[in-house]
Design a protein around this motif. Sequence first.
Motif, PDB file in Angstrom:
ATOM      1  N   MET A   1     -11.410  14.265  18.541  1.00  0.00           N
ATOM      2  CA  MET A   1     -12.522  15.196  18.322  1.00  0.00           C
ATOM      3  C   MET A   1     -13.186  15.559  19.641  1.00  0.00           C
ATOM      4  N   ARG A   2     -13.777  16.727  19.652  1.00  0.00           N
ATOM      5  CA  ARG A   2     -14.576  17.170  20.800  1.00  0.00           C
ATOM      6  C   ARG A   2     -16.018  17.288  20.311  1.00  0.00           C
ATOM      7  N   VAL A   3     -16.891  16.477  20.906  1.00  0.00           N
ATOM      8  CA  VAL A   3     -18.267  16.348  20.419  1.00  0.00           C
ATOM      9  C   VAL A   3     -19.248  16.738  21.521  1.00  0.00           C
ATOM     10  N   ALA A   4     -20.164  17.653  21.212  1.00  0.00           N
ATOM     11  CA  ALA A   4     -21.224  18.044  22.141  1.00  0.00           C
ATOM     12  C   ALA A   4     -22.537  17.405  21.688  1.00  0.00           C
ATOM     13  N   LEU A   5     -23.121  16.583  22.552  1.00  0.00           N
ATOM     14  CA  LEU A   5     -24.376  15.895  22.264  1.00  0.00           C
ATOM     15  C   LEU A   5     -25.504  16.616  22.990  1.00  0.00           C
ATOM     16  N   GLY A  27     -19.129   5.022  23.560  1.00  0.00           N
ATOM     17  CA  GLY A  27     -18.362   4.558  22.408  1.00  0.00           C
ATOM     18  C   GLY A  27     -17.334   5.573  21.958  1.00  0.00           C
ATOM     19  N   LEU A  28     -17.720   6.854  21.904  1.00  0.00           N
ATOM     20  CA  LEU A  28     -16.788   7.900  21.494  1.00  0.00           C
ATOM     21  C   LEU A  28     -15.647   8.046  22.493  1.00  0.00           C
ATOM     22  N   GLU A  29     -15.982   7.997  23.778  1.00  0.00           N
ATOM     23  CA  GLU A  29     -14.942   8.137  24.809  1.00  0.00           C
ATOM     24  C   GLU A  29     -13.970   6.957  24.770  1.00  0.00           C
ATOM     25  N   ALA A  30     -14.483   5.758  24.480  1.00  0.00           N
ATOM     26  CA  ALA A  30     -13.615   4.582  24.379  1.00  0.00           C
ATOM     27  C   ALA A  30     -12.634   4.723  23.223  1.00  0.00           C
ATOM     28  N   MET A  31     -13.021   5.514  22.215  1.00  0.00           N
ATOM     29  CA  MET A  31     -12.143   5.749  21.058  1.00  0.00           C
ATOM     30  C   MET A  31     -11.166   6.898  21.308  1.00  0.00           C
ATOM     31  N   GLY A  32     -11.262   7.546  22.471  1.00  0.00           N
ATOM     32  CA  GLY A  32     -10.344   8.622  22.815  1.00  0.00           C
ATOM     33  C   GLY A  32     -10.873  10.012  22.543  1.00  0.00           C
ATOM     34  N   HIS A  33     -12.126  10.134  22.105  1.00  0.00           N
ATOM     35  CA  HIS A  33     -12.716  11.446  21.851  1.00  0.00           C
ATOM     36  C   HIS A  33     -13.258  12.042  23.161  1.00  0.00           C
ATOM     37  N   THR A  34     -13.444  13.339  23.173  1.00  0.00           N
ATOM     38  CA  THR A  34     -13.968  14.043  24.350  1.00  0.00           C
ATOM     39  C   THR A  34     -15.412  14.439  24.090  1.00  0.00           C
ATOM     40  N   VAL A  35     -16.290  14.108  25.042  1.00  0.00           N
ATOM     41  CA  VAL A  35     -17.733  14.292  24.837  1.00  0.00           C
ATOM     42  C   VAL A  35     -18.324  15.131  25.960  1.00  0.00           C
ATOM     43  N   ASP A  84     -16.745  27.262  26.065  1.00  0.00           N
ATOM     44  CA  ASP A  84     -15.550  26.852  26.815  1.00  0.00           C
ATOM     45  C   ASP A  84     -15.154  25.409  26.474  1.00  0.00           C
ATOM     46  N   PHE A  85     -16.144  24.581  26.185  1.00  0.00           N
ATOM     47  CA  PHE A  85     -15.854  23.194  25.797  1.00  0.00           C
ATOM     48  C   PHE A  85     -15.184  23.139  24.427  1.00  0.00           C
ATOM     49  N   ASP A  86     -15.506  24.095  23.568  1.00  0.00           N
ATOM     50  CA  ASP A  86     -14.883  24.233  22.247  1.00  0.00           C
ATOM     51  C   ASP A  86     -15.104  22.992  21.365  1.00  0.00           C
ATOM     52  N   PRO A  87     -16.366  22.688  21.027  1.00  0.00           N
ATOM     53  CA  PRO A  87     -16.639  21.465  20.271  1.00  0.00           C
ATOM     54  C   PRO A  87     -16.213  21.561  18.803  1.00  0.00           C
ATOM     55  N   ASP A  88     -15.847  20.418  18.243  1.00  0.00           N
ATOM     56  CA  ASP A  88     -15.621  20.317  16.800  1.00  0.00           C
ATOM     57  C   ASP A  88     -16.924  20.014  16.073  1.00  0.00           C
ATOM     58  N   ILE A  89     -17.833  19.320  16.780  1.00  0.00           N
ATOM     59  CA  ILE A  89     -19.130  18.916  16.224  1.00  0.00           C
ATOM     60  C   ILE A  89     -20.204  19.117  17.283  1.00  0.00           C
ATOM     61  N   TYR A 377     -19.764   4.413  13.332  1.00  0.00           N
ATOM     62  CA  TYR A 377     -20.647   4.947  12.295  1.00  0.00           C
ATOM     63  C   TYR A 377     -20.651   6.477  12.324  1.00  0.00           C
ATOM     64  N   LEU A 378     -20.860   7.027  13.535  1.00  0.00           N
ATOM     65  CA  LEU A 378     -20.976   8.487  13.650  1.00  0.00           C
ATOM     66  C   LEU A 378     -19.648   9.182  13.391  1.00  0.00           C
ATOM     67  N   CYS A 379     -18.549   8.569  13.805  1.00  0.00           N
ATOM     68  CA  CYS A 379     -17.239   9.187  13.552  1.00  0.00           C
ATOM     69  C   CYS A 379     -16.978   9.326  12.059  1.00  0.00           C
ATOM     70  N   THR A 380     -17.444   8.358  11.290  1.00  0.00           N
ATOM     71  CA  THR A 380     -17.303   8.455   9.832  1.00  0.00           C
ATOM     72  C   THR A 380     -18.009   9.695   9.309  1.00  0.00           C
ATOM     73  N   ILE A 381     -19.214   9.958   9.838  1.00  0.00           N
ATOM     74  CA  ILE A 381     -19.978  11.129   9.415  1.00  0.00           C
ATOM     75  C   ILE A 381     -19.322  12.418   9.916  1.00  0.00           C
ATOM     76  N   TYR A 382     -18.889  12.427  11.190  1.00  0.00           N
ATOM     77  CA  TYR A 382     -18.226  13.613  11.735  1.00  0.00           C
ATOM     78  C   TYR A 382     -16.987  13.963  10.900  1.00  0.00           C
ATOM     79  N   THR A 383     -16.179  12.943  10.602  1.00  0.00           N
ATOM     80  CA  THR A 383     -14.945  13.168   9.847  1.00  0.00           C
ATOM     81  C   THR A 383     -15.249  13.686   8.447  1.00  0.00           C
ATOM     82  N   ARG A 384     -16.274  13.146   7.833  1.00  0.00           N
ATOM     83  CA  ARG A 384     -16.659  13.597   6.488  1.00  0.00           C
ATOM     84  C   ARG A 384     -17.042  15.079   6.502  1.00  0.00           C
ATOM     85  N   ILE A 385     -17.800  15.476   7.508  1.00  0.00           N
ATOM     86  CA  ILE A 385     -18.208  16.890   7.605  1.00  0.00           C
ATOM     87  C   ILE A 385     -16.995  17.786   7.802  1.00  0.00           C
ATOM     88  N   LEU A 386     -16.115  17.391   8.731  1.00  0.00           N
ATOM     89  CA  LEU A 386     -14.956  18.225   9.037  1.00  0.00           C
ATOM     90  C   LEU A 386     -14.006  18.309   7.847  1.00  0.00           C
TER      91      LEU A 386
END
Length: 394
Positions: A1-5, A27-35, A84-89, A377-386
Amino acid sequence: MRVALFTETYLPHVNGVVTHVKALKEGLEAMGHTVLVVTANSKTRKHYIKDNVLYCPAHKASKRFYGFDLAPAVSRTRLHFVEDFDPDIIHIHNEFGIGLSGIGIAKILHVPLVYTLHTMYDEYIYYVAPRPLVGITRRISHKYFKIFAKTANEVTGPSAKCQAYVKETGLDKLVNVIPNPVELDIFSPEQITEEDKRAFRERYQIPMDDTIAIFVGRLGREKSVDVLLDFWAKEIRPDDHLHLVVIGDGPVRGELENQAQELGIAGMVTFTGKVEHTDLPPYIASGDVYVTASLSDTNSISMLEGMAAGLPVLQRYDELNQDQVKEGLNGFVFHDAKEMAAELRRVRAMSEEELQLLKASVRQSVKNSGAQNLANYLCTIYTRILSRDDQETK
């Protein structure tokens, strides 16, 4: 996932929101997501990205209101960078210019939006409104903050207080309660030597035999340090060998120092002033308990840092936060001055073996409060939304 905070405040500033966003990013980056963190910076005149952080031009806010850097809500340049970052969330963490732009950009890019409510703003009204206007200002603020919760696909918050606040604004929407993170390794008691603790006591001239109660936080009225001082004066005496250390600075520090003098307890209370977050671990580890009378916190990160250091918490009773301190496992709850004093004396009377067992239990209670758990925790919510959005587009 690509997440913009999106957060108005970020490093090098340090506060609860910054700690939360930093931990989530790691935490997200350690899981392989792009932030990408999108934040305000009053020291730049142009947008730029460094270390996966988009810094946006901003103005410095009043020091009285935390001295945030506040960016305008609308910026084509910011939109282009995020596009340009093209976030999923898109996940917003503040409710000012950066947060508003997060709402707008999410709509323009058709990206799902998550909103985390970190602050009970009713407790901060006095920063911006004179007493006669508090009521009307609160009603206006409820309408304003309701926009964020109403617009978001999902709302999160660190305690049940956030659900109560959203309902107070007139919105019946679920708040996913996700506890705040804490940097467990940094505040581990194993990192601090006995020499460090001795040096702390010598620096502030605290007798080696005194039991130290620590409070850490910005010294504003909402933190209720004045209540702690009143309770201390009512029930604690010098021969109790109890010492209160207040770590932090803020608009009412002078008032609190004067209060301690007027109450005749200045000899039992130390105000350290501001301590940089990197220097904080030995201060906290030198304490024996963490004490707070604040009713404005949701899930205080300073309190969690105390618990990560093994300090049992003495927390003033707060119905909506009552599950945070479990009696005898990670601390004790008090309702008034007499109960606070009794709990302090209880900790002081513990044998070394009893105290070490309690400290181990306190550490155990926050072992799942690290960056990885927050990200999960947050990835569970992100995935549910997507997943929900995918179903709706089919």
